[in-house]
Write a protein that holds these residues in place. Structure first.
Motif, PDB file in Angstrom:
ATOM      1  N   ILE A   1       6.756   5.139   7.325  1.00 14.09           N
ATOM      2  CA  ILE A   1       5.945   5.626   8.435  1.00 14.09           C
ATOM      3  C   ILE A   1       5.933   4.656   9.615  1.00 14.09           C
ATOM      4  O   ILE A   1       6.118   5.049  10.764  1.00 14.09           O
ATOM      5  CB  ILE A   1       4.495   5.885   7.963  1.00 14.09           C
TER       6      ILE A   1
ATOM      7  N   GLU B   1      -3.114   5.653   9.567  1.00 15.02           N
ATOM      8  CA  GLU B   1      -3.457   5.064   8.274  1.00 15.02           C
ATOM      9  C   GLU B   1      -2.685   3.767   8.045  1.00 15.02           C
ATOM     10  O   GLU B   1      -3.258   2.747   7.634  1.00 15.02           O
ATOM     11  CB  GLU B   1      -3.181   6.063   7.147  1.00 15.02           C
ATOM     12  N   VAL B   2      -1.374   3.789   8.327  1.00 18.34           N
ATOM     13  CA  VAL B   2      -0.576   2.572   8.132  1.00 18.34           C
ATOM     14  C   VAL B   2      -0.967   1.516   9.156  1.00 18.34           C
ATOM     15  O   VAL B   2      -1.051   0.317   8.829  1.00 18.34           O
ATOM     16  CB  VAL B   2       0.928   2.884   8.199  1.00 18.34           C
TER      17      VAL B   2
ATOM     18  N   PRO C   1       4.591   2.423   3.507  1.00 18.64           N
ATOM     19  CA  PRO C   1       4.396   2.064   4.913  1.00 18.64           C
ATOM     20  C   PRO C   1       5.702   1.976   5.695  1.00 18.64           C
ATOM     21  O   PRO C   1       5.758   2.321   6.874  1.00 18.64           O
ATOM     22  CB  PRO C   1       3.699   0.704   4.822  1.00 18.64           C
TER      23      PRO C   1
ATOM     24  N   GLU D   1      -0.950   9.879   9.361  1.00 18.72           N
ATOM     25  CA  GLU D   1      -0.244   8.890   8.540  1.00 18.72           C
ATOM     26  C   GLU D   1       0.028   7.613   9.327  1.00 18.72           C
ATOM     27  O   GLU D   1      -0.087   6.496   8.790  1.00 18.72           O
ATOM     28  CB  GLU D   1       1.063   9.485   8.020  1.00 18.72           C
TER      29      GLU D   1
ATOM     30  N   HIS E   1       0.828  -1.205   0.000  1.00 19.59           N
ATOM     31  CA  HIS E   1       0.000   0.000   0.000  1.00 19.59           C
ATOM     32  C   HIS E   1       0.866   1.260   0.000  1.00 19.59           C
ATOM     33  O   HIS E   1       2.066   1.209   0.278  1.00 19.59           O
ATOM     34  CB  HIS E   1      -0.901   0.030   1.240  1.00 19.59           C
ATOM     35  N   THR E   2       0.249   2.376  -0.276  1.00 15.28           N
ATOM     36  CA  THR E   2       0.857   3.681  -0.025  1.00 15.28           C
ATOM     37  C   THR E   2      -0.149   4.506   0.769  1.00 15.28           C
ATOM     38  O   THR E   2      -1.351   4.254   0.730  1.00 15.28           O
ATOM     39  CB  THR E   2       1.220   4.419  -1.327  1.00 15.28           C
ATOM     40  N   THR E   3       0.358   5.483   1.485  1.00 13.91           N
ATOM     41  CA  THR E   3      -0.540   6.342   2.259  1.00 13.91           C
ATOM     42  C   THR E   3      -1.232   7.334   1.328  1.00 13.91           C
ATOM     43  O   THR E   3      -0.870   7.482   0.157  1.00 13.91           O
ATOM     44  CB  THR E   3       0.237   7.117   3.327  1.00 13.91           C
ATOM     45  N   SER E   4      -2.202   8.048   1.867  1.00 17.86           N
ATOM     46  CA  SER E   4      -2.922   9.051   1.082  1.00 17.86           C
ATOM     47  C   SER E   4      -1.987  10.133   0.564  1.00 17.86           C
ATOM     48  O   SER E   4      -2.241  10.734  -0.482  1.00 17.86           O
ATOM     49  CB  SER E   4      -4.029   9.689   1.934  1.00 17.86           C
TER      50      SER E   4
END
Length: 442
Positions: A152, A209-210, A149, A206, A141-144
């Motif tokens: 972070i 989110e992760v 990840p 962030e 995934h990537t963050t917004s």
């Protein structure tokens, strides 16, 4: 500064040396002996061993832990080495042993490719099969905001620990304040100079989110650590305890009890710690670094100036009232007692000093751990003199003393480090967890 200026080459270990230590230190599993030697001497890599397979590379989560600067590493190694390696088999019949990767092209320990896959060699002699850590599925995934990840909330210890360095600098700045062995600020500068995204202060949003990726997809991680540099003035208009508390409160409100919460910060007063305990923190690491009073002053000038050795000790002991015995785990930097120009001249003196500190703390229910000192090139110590890597016998004596004192006080296995013992331990920057419960051999 070049690598040659930063440290002196260490005498190379031989198979005969390892066999001799195995016979001498029957109280320690051989896995711990080898692990400590690899940590002190670092690892070299054949570039071919890193090609054609997918694995989790080093996230440089707080320090470099490398013996050479990033700029001096070869293109085929820089940012391509694994976070850790796991050894098994070989002529010593190793149980699975997880070891942190510290890059040193001059190390006699080399990971090369073979018909069976990556393997560890000592010189030309095969030592063990090597596994590289898997890439967690949620790393895809990537963050917004477009960040990975691993930037972070990276995982270490073979996926067991989520490592949240929320402040990647330290306000103890320059040789008159920085801990003389620490490269947190130098690591940040190296990463930025190499053009890497390396967030100085991580946002709560962030991180959450992760953590949501991990919560949904991960079954390996069991703990998280909140840590970062010391805050002397304010950071984002908050004092030190308020700055760190905001992250813990947000995580525990969003994911109550999902992972064991640990924090690695300065030694704070009991009144400050109570709210962290109430918020959900289970384990507290007010890292003490080095026991000897004179060395503490020389090697930890910022801690000496702003808190002081006696206050630091008092706060560690009093924090047991908050978190409970065995849940206060300050770190010692194993080997820095022998650093030049201030350190002890002999292994016996260095071990005796640290053993005194271990005994003091363990008698109060505190369970100090230690990491293996890595003479990183840009630290204050490395600019003062060429640093010799401590001899293996130092680490084996220190491990023996740690194990003896730990067993003397009948302390429980420290929480938040995974299972203990050879073949089980995942803590990768020293072998203290590998020796717990080991009954010795004939």
């Amino acid at each position: 500064m070049s690598t040659a200026q930063a440290q002196s080459p260490a005498p190379h270990t031989t198979i005969a040396d390892l066999q001799s230590f195995e016979r001498r230190y029957t109280n320690l599993p051989f896995e711990a002996i080898l692990k400590q030697d690899i940590l002190r001497l670092g690892l070299s890599f054949d570039g071919k061993a890193l090609s054609g397979i997918e694995f989790k590379t080093k996230d440089y989560f707080i320090f470099t832990f490398d013996h050479v600067p990033l700029a001096e590493q070869s293109e085929e190694i820089r940012f391509r080495a694994p976070e850790e390696i796991r050894l098994s088999g070989g002529p010593f019949s190793l149980a699975k042993t997880v070891v942190s990767v510290r890059i040193d092209p001059s190390s006699p320990y080399r990971v090369s490719t073979t018909d069976r896959g990556p393997a560890l060699f000592l010189g030309d002699q095969f030592l063990a099969d090597v596994d590289f850590p898997p890439v967690p599925a949620w790393y895809r995934h990537t963050t917004s905001s477009g960040k990975s990840p691993g930037e972070i909330a990276p995982v270490i210890e073979w996926g067991y620990l989520i490592y949240l360095t929320v402040f990647r600098n330290c306000q103890y700045f320059g040789k008159d304040e920085e801990c003389a062995f620490c490269d947190i600020n130098h690591n940040w500068r190296q990463q930025r100079l190499q053009g890497r995204p390396y967030t100085g202060i991580k946002s709560i949003e962030e991180i959450l989110e992760v953590l949501s990726f991990i919560d949904k997809e991960d079954t390996v991680a069991e703990c998280y650590t909140i840590t970062g540099g010391s805050v002397v003035t304010d950071l984002q208009k908050k004092g030190e305890t308020d700055f760190y508390f905001q992250y813990i409160r947000a995580i525990e409100e969003r994911f109550p009890g999902r992972w064991m919460g640990k924090m690695v910060v300065q030694a704070w007063e009991k009144a400050d710690l109570l709210r962290f305990k109430e918020a959900g923190i289970k384990v507290y690491h007010p890292n003490y670094e080095v026991w000897d009073p004179e060395l503490f002053t020389k090697l930890c000038p910022g801690k000496t100036r702003f808190i002081g050795r006696e206050n630091w000790i008092r706060r560690i002991v009093e924090s047991v009232d908050v978190f409970g015995p065995s849940h206060v785990i300050p770190n010692f930097v194993g080997g820095v007692e022998l650093s030049k120009p201030y350190g002890f001249k002999t292994v016996a003196e260095a071990v005796k000093s640290t053993a005194e500190g271990l005994d003091f703390f363990m008698s109060h229910g505190v369970v100090p751990r230690f990491t293996t000192w890595c003479p990183e090139p840009y630290t204050t110590l490395s600019t003062l003199e060429k640093q010799e890597k401590p001899p293996l016998v130092y680490f084996l004596e220190l491990l023996s003393e740690w194990k003896r004192i730990f067993e003397k006080y009948k302390l429980p296995t420290p929480p938040g480090y995974g299972p203990p013992g050879p073949g089980q331990a995942v803590f990768s920057v020293s072998a203290f967890m590998d020796v717990i419960g080991y009954e010795g051999r004939a």
